[in-house]
Design a protein around this motif. Structure first.
Motif, mmCIF file in Angstrom:
data_model
loop_
_atom_site.group_PDB
_atom_site.id
_atom_site.type_symbol
_atom_site.label_atom_id
_atom_site.label_comp_id
_atom_site.label_asym_id
_atom_site.label_seq_id
_atom_site.Cartn_x
_atom_site.Cartn_y
_atom_site.Cartn_z
ATOM 1 N N VAL A 359 0.833 -1.205 0.000
ATOM 2 C CA VAL A 359 0.000 0.000 0.000
ATOM 3 C C VAL A 359 0.867 1.254 0.000
ATOM 4 O O VAL A 359 0.627 2.202 -0.764
ATOM 5 C CB VAL A 359 -0.954 0.002 1.212
ATOM 6 N N ALA A 360 1.888 1.269 0.843
ATOM 7 C CA ALA A 360 2.764 2.441 0.937
ATOM 8 C C ALA A 360 3.495 2.689 -0.373
ATOM 9 O O ALA A 360 3.560 3.831 -0.865
ATOM 10 C CB ALA A 360 3.764 2.254 2.074
ATOM 11 N N MET A 361 4.045 1.636 -0.959
ATOM 12 C CA MET A 361 4.836 1.790 -2.183
ATOM 13 C C MET A 361 3.987 2.278 -3.344
ATOM 14 O O MET A 361 4.337 3.216 -4.051
ATOM 15 C CB MET A 361 5.501 0.455 -2.564
ATOM 16 N N THR A 362 2.848 1.635 -3.573
ATOM 17 C CA THR A 362 2.049 1.997 -4.746
ATOM 18 C C THR A 362 1.371 3.347 -4.565
ATOM 19 O O THR A 362 1.185 4.089 -5.528
ATOM 20 C CB THR A 362 1.020 0.892 -5.071
ATOM 21 N N THR A 363 1.010 3.703 -3.318
ATOM 22 C CA THR A 363 0.392 5.008 -3.071
ATOM 23 C C THR A 363 1.371 6.138 -3.358
ATOM 24 O O THR A 363 1.042 7.105 -4.058
ATOM 25 C CB THR A 363 -0.099 5.105 -1.620
ATOM 26 N N LEU A 364 2.595 6.011 -2.843
ATOM 27 C CA LEU A 364 3.586 7.061 -3.064
ATOM 28 C C LEU A 364 4.045 7.096 -4.512
ATOM 29 O O LEU A 364 4.346 8.165 -5.052
ATOM 30 C CB LEU A 364 4.779 6.858 -2.123
#
Length: 463
Positions: A359-364
């Motif tokens: 979630v963190a990687m794809t959101t950023l």
């Protein structure tokens, strides 16, 4: 509360102005300073820029500049030597016009997996793809998606050993290498490749039934110079690409594991040997491939100096763009509001850090419009937390590496993405004409592949 609002506002502004075409080089520092100012810490706005922002940017350059530089030079050498065109023409000739979509995907995949920059590939392959799609009567609007599928997806984030910068970024954080979780990477890559190919072919079949055809387009020939007349055989053209992967694997699995680095650690006590070996493998393999390519084409270069210089310049903008995004992320991470955001992300599924990480990687990546930028920001701010969580929950860091890279290749191609805008410009097409198909093969299907890898990794571990 003000700090969280400042973070959200500057992120929205960063996306908006990036979509409007403003350079991240100027946007990132402005938004970083604005975030600090709006959070109420007026006096620290400039120190945050000169200290935190520039410190993070310079740290990123120190780690990854050689890979950006060598990758860009290698890509330019492949293009100007005629090697890229030789590979493209051979694949197209073997498969024929009836396999136009598959031909473009495979050509782009071969070149990018071998280390050629995706932008160099796009410029080199577009003229060939245009002619091929016209002969096969496949809608031109599908060309960007075919190029993107071969360049922006499975060879960039999933296949083990790929020298793409995205695959190198997690190395110093997880002490891994570019071959991390190889079988899961291959499975994820196959989901992207087969799913994307099936989707694009179904769109082409539907267009054929409705009689759409290639379409009426005013194609300029601005890229015609990429169709070099150099006579390079397919076998010779493939040698540098094979060397990039082969030498990388040899160093990773045979040479470095059998070397004693005790004296090196004594001489450089602050050096993270384990976290550096993966980067050294990529650097050495790219250097050797560049040298071999130059030697193979001795006497046949139109202007070697111009090619090398152009490749060097090609590296400047991408690395400084990504470095600026990392600097922005470091400033955001220093704000009080980020601690709340971080804790909420990390708490998504405490028993399985893979979910939170994805979630963190794809959101950023979506916010920055860049997989490398989003990956760098996320890992520079949360990398230590994810490594700790992985060790606590028994998740292999290699699996964390692969999921991080694949997830960063999810939402990175939202409409404001620089890669998307550039690719559409190369193909003389608009978002309205081509973006839907491009989004499906570069976001929807890759995110499905991430879910498959997380599921398999959670059930059976890293393999």
């Amino acid at each position: 509360m003000f700090s969280i609002l400042a973070i959200l506002l500057t992120l929205i502004l960063l996306m908006f102005f990036a979509y409007r075409g403003y350079s991240v080089l100027i946007l990132a520092p402005i938004m970083a300073i604005l975030a600090v100012f709006l959070s109420g810490d007026f006096i620290n706005s400039m120190p945050a820029y000169t200290g935190v922002f520039m410190g993070a940017l310079s740290g990123f350059l120190m780690k990854f500049f050689p890979i950006f530089l060598l990758g860009a030079v290698f890509g330019r050498l492949m293009a100007d030597s005629g090697a890229a065109t030789a590979i493209a023409r051979t694949v197209v000739d073997k498969l024929g016009a009836s396999k136009a979509i598959l031909s473009v995907i495979l050509v782009c995949g071969i070149l990018t997996y071998g280390g050629v920059s995706l932008f160099v590939v796009a410029f080199a392959i577009y003229p060939i793809a245009k002619d091929l799609f016209k002969v096969a009567d496949v809608p031109k609007r599908l060309i960007p998606a075919a190029i993107a599928l071969g360049s922006f997806t499975f060879t960039m984030t999933a296949l083990p050993g790929t020298p793409a910068i995205q695959n190198a970024i997690p190395i110093p954080y997880y002490n891994t290498n570019v071959f991390a979780a190889p079988i899961l990477g291959i499975i994820g890559g196959l989901v992207m490749f087969l799913g994307g190919w099936w989707y694009l072919q179904s769109r082409a079949n539907k267009a054929q039934k409705t009689g759409e055809g290639y379409g009426e387009h005013v194609d300029d020939d601005v890229h015609a110079d990429t169709l070099t007349t150099h006579h390079t055989s397919f076998m010779v053209a493939m040698i540098p690409l094979v060397l990039v992967i082969g030498i990388n694997a040899l160093l990773t699995y045979a040479i470095f594991p059998n070397m004693d680095f005790t004296s090196l650690q004594t001489q450089f006590p602050d050096l993270n040997i384990e976290g550096s070996l993966g980067l050294w493998s990529i650097i050495i393999s790219l250097m050797v491939a560049c040298l071999v390519l130059v030697i193979l084409k001795i006497g046949h270069w139109n202007n070697l100096q111009k090619t090398v210089n152009k490749g060097t310049y090609d590296a400047m903008l991408p690395i400084f763009n990504t470095g600026s995004e990392v600097g922005y992320g470091a400033v955001i991470a220093s704000l009080a509001g980020f601690a709340i955001i971080r804790d909420n992300i990390l708490a998504l599924d405490p028993s399985n850090p893979l979910v939170s990480e994805a979630v963190a990687m794809t959101t950023l990546a979506g916010i920055t419009g860049s997989s490398s930028g989003g990956l760098s920001i996320a890992l520079s701010t949360l990398g230590e937390d994810y490594l700790r969580m992985a060790l606590e929950t028994g998740v292999d860091p290699e699996l964390m590496h692969r999921v991080a890279v694949m997830a960063a290749g999810g939402l990175d191609t939202l409409p404001h993405s620089g890669a998307v805008i550039t690719l559409l410009a190369i193909c003389n097409l608009t978002h309205k004409q081509s973006y839907l198909s491009l989004a499906v093969v570069t976001m929807v299907i890759p995110l499905c592949a991430v879910l498959v890898v997380i599921t398999l990794g959670s059930m059976f571990g890293s393999f």
